[in-house]
Design an enzyme around this catalytic site. Structure first.
Site, PDB file in Angstrom:
ATOM      1  N   GLN A 216      -3.540  -2.724 -13.400  1.00 16.73           N
ATOM      2  CA  GLN A 216      -3.721  -2.624 -11.886  1.00 16.73           C
ATOM      3  C   GLN A 216      -3.576  -4.217 -11.573  1.00 16.73           C
ATOM      4  OE1 GLN A 216      -4.396   0.447  -9.716  1.00 16.73           O
ATOM      5  NE2 GLN A 216      -3.433   1.048 -11.697  1.00 16.73           N
ATOM      6  N   GLY A 257      -8.579   3.435  -1.822  1.00 12.31           N
ATOM      7  CA  GLY A 257      -8.033   3.260  -3.085  1.00 12.31           C
ATOM      8  C   GLY A 257      -6.909   2.215  -3.246  1.00 12.31           C
ATOM      9  N   HIS A 258      -6.212   2.175  -4.495  1.00 18.37           N
ATOM     10  CA  HIS A 258      -5.371   1.064  -4.593  1.00 18.37           C
ATOM     11  C   HIS A 258      -3.851   1.451  -4.006  1.00 18.37           C
ATOM     12  CE1 HIS A 258      -3.860   3.614  -8.402  1.00 18.37           C
ATOM     13  NE2 HIS A 258      -3.522   4.109  -7.280  1.00 18.37           N
ATOM     14  N   ASN A 259      -3.393   0.148  -3.400  1.00 20.87           N
ATOM     15  CA  ASN A 259      -2.337   0.271  -2.612  1.00 20.87           C
ATOM     16  C   ASN A 259      -2.040   0.556  -1.227  1.00 20.87           C
ATOM     17  OD1 ASN A 259      -0.945  -0.380  -5.287  1.00 20.87           O
ATOM     18  ND2 ASN A 259      -0.371   1.672  -5.746  1.00 20.87           N
ATOM     19  N   SER A 277      -2.099   4.655  -2.386  1.00 20.02           N
ATOM     20  CA  SER A 277      -0.769   4.562  -1.791  1.00 20.02           C
ATOM     21  C   SER A 277      -0.623   5.064  -0.319  1.00 20.02           C
ATOM     22  CB  SER A 277       0.240   5.112  -2.572  1.00 20.02           C
ATOM     23  OG  SER A 277       0.084   4.534  -4.129  1.00 20.02           O
TER      24      SER A 277
END
Length: 354
Positions: A216, A257-259, A277
């Protein structure tokens, strides 16, 4: 009545003063000299307090309130008891908040928990970090290498700021918050216990070598005037940055969450879960405990009702709800149809049987 003992005491003001401040109309100008020394709810107010009324649910409280004055819309003005001075306002609660903000400015943004006005002796600050004049660092905070922090920012007790993080001016980082791999703008309020910039949940699952971790390597970008509630988690991106847009307000215990990209001036209530995402547009409102699947797009101005599960894209200005979420009109029709079906097919109890 709740007393604002932890904040500065408001000044005594006359009803004429408050009418001028809020651009409301004092219905009985003879009462213009009546002093108001505090704000209170309908059921707790006394003769020296100002309250407001804008919801018929509280009509019983209005009928017996002991308040000295009440902000009220023309629609409900006749329901105010005679002993209560009436301040007529198109938006009573907005006017009430305007007074509260003027009287309790110190409650609008957290300050040092220890009345600290500089760097606490027990704080640990790497020599390569750069703090502008006017930064406050409370006891036991840790600030890592090459960190930059702007003037007027408060770093709470026990907070940990990782290497190379940038924090703008007039921010507040709450106690026990951990921040890494992040760039943070100006006037950002981060309440206690947040975790920002940690690994996203990225794995190749069930491979021959087990669950294979995906690096990440992105960042968290938080733009100006964002507020982040206590114990919220914002994961850093993997291939792209996680972004929180200008003016967005996030409640407590939210997982991002990520993105994920969140637009400007969004509202996220408590315990929301956003999978990786996602792209969320501007001016989106998400109710408490909403869950949204990954790789979806939520259009500008969309609203999602509390406790909904979202598995599909939502168009701009959509009003969705339910599990799984769909347009609210369709959701309500389906609920009514199921209720009618159940009522029509329910068999009566047989005699002699439970």
């Amino acid at each position: 009545m709740a007393q604002p003992m932890f904040f500065k005491q408001p000044p005594s003001s006359t009803l004429a003063d408050l009418a001028a401040l809020t651009k409301s109309v004092l219905v009985d100008p003879v009462r213009g000299g009546h002093a108001i020394r505090g704000l209170a709810s309908l059921d707790e107010a006394g003769p020296m307090h100002l309250t407001f009324f804008d919801n018929l649910k509280y009509a019983d409280q209005l009928a017996v309130t002991k308040a000295g004055a009440c902000l009220v819309s023309p629609r409900f003005e006749a329901q105010v008891p005679p002993h209560v001075a009436v301040l007529r306002a198109a938006q009573p609660f907005h006017a009430f908040v305007q007074i509260a903000r003027a009287w309790h400015e110190d409650a609008l943004r957290p300050q040092s928990w220890f009345d600290n006005d500089g760097i606490a002796p027990s704080a640990i600050i790497d020599p390569s970090a750069h703090l502008e004049d006017g930064v406050i660092v409370d006891p036991l905070a840790v600030i890592g290498p090459r960190v930059e922090i702007g003037a007027g920012t408060v770093i709470g007790a026990g907070a940990v700021i990782g290497a190379d993080v940038r924090i703008g001016r007039d921010c507040n980082v709450g106690t026990r918050t951990a921040i890494q791999f992040s760039l943070i703008g100006n006037n950002v309020l981060i309440h206690p216990g947040c975790s920002i910039g940690q690994d996203g949940y990225g794995f190749i699952f069930f491979g021959p070598e087990g669950h294979l971790k995906v690096p990440q390597t992105g960042r968290v970008l938080i733009q100006n005037n964002v507020e982040i509630g206590a114990n919220t988690t914002i994961d850093r991106g993997s291939l792209r940055d996680t972004v929180i847009g200008e003016g967005t307000k996030i409640d407590n215990q939210v997982q991002i969450g990520h993105n994920v990209i969140i637009g400007r001036h969004c509202l996220l209530a408590a315990q929301i879960g956003l999978a990786g995402s996602l792209t969320i547009g501007d001016n989106v409102a998400l109710g408490a405990k909403v869950g949204i699947n990954n790789h979806l797009k939520i259009g500008d101005g969309a609203q999602v009702t509390a406790m909904s599960g979202v598995k599909d894209d939502i168009p701009p200005n959509g009003r969705w709800g339910g599990f799984f979420a769909k347009p609210t009109k369709q959701w309500f029709r389906e609920i009514l149809a199921v209720e009618r079906l159940v009522q029509g097919t329910a068999a009566p109890k047989s005699e002699g049987r439970e």
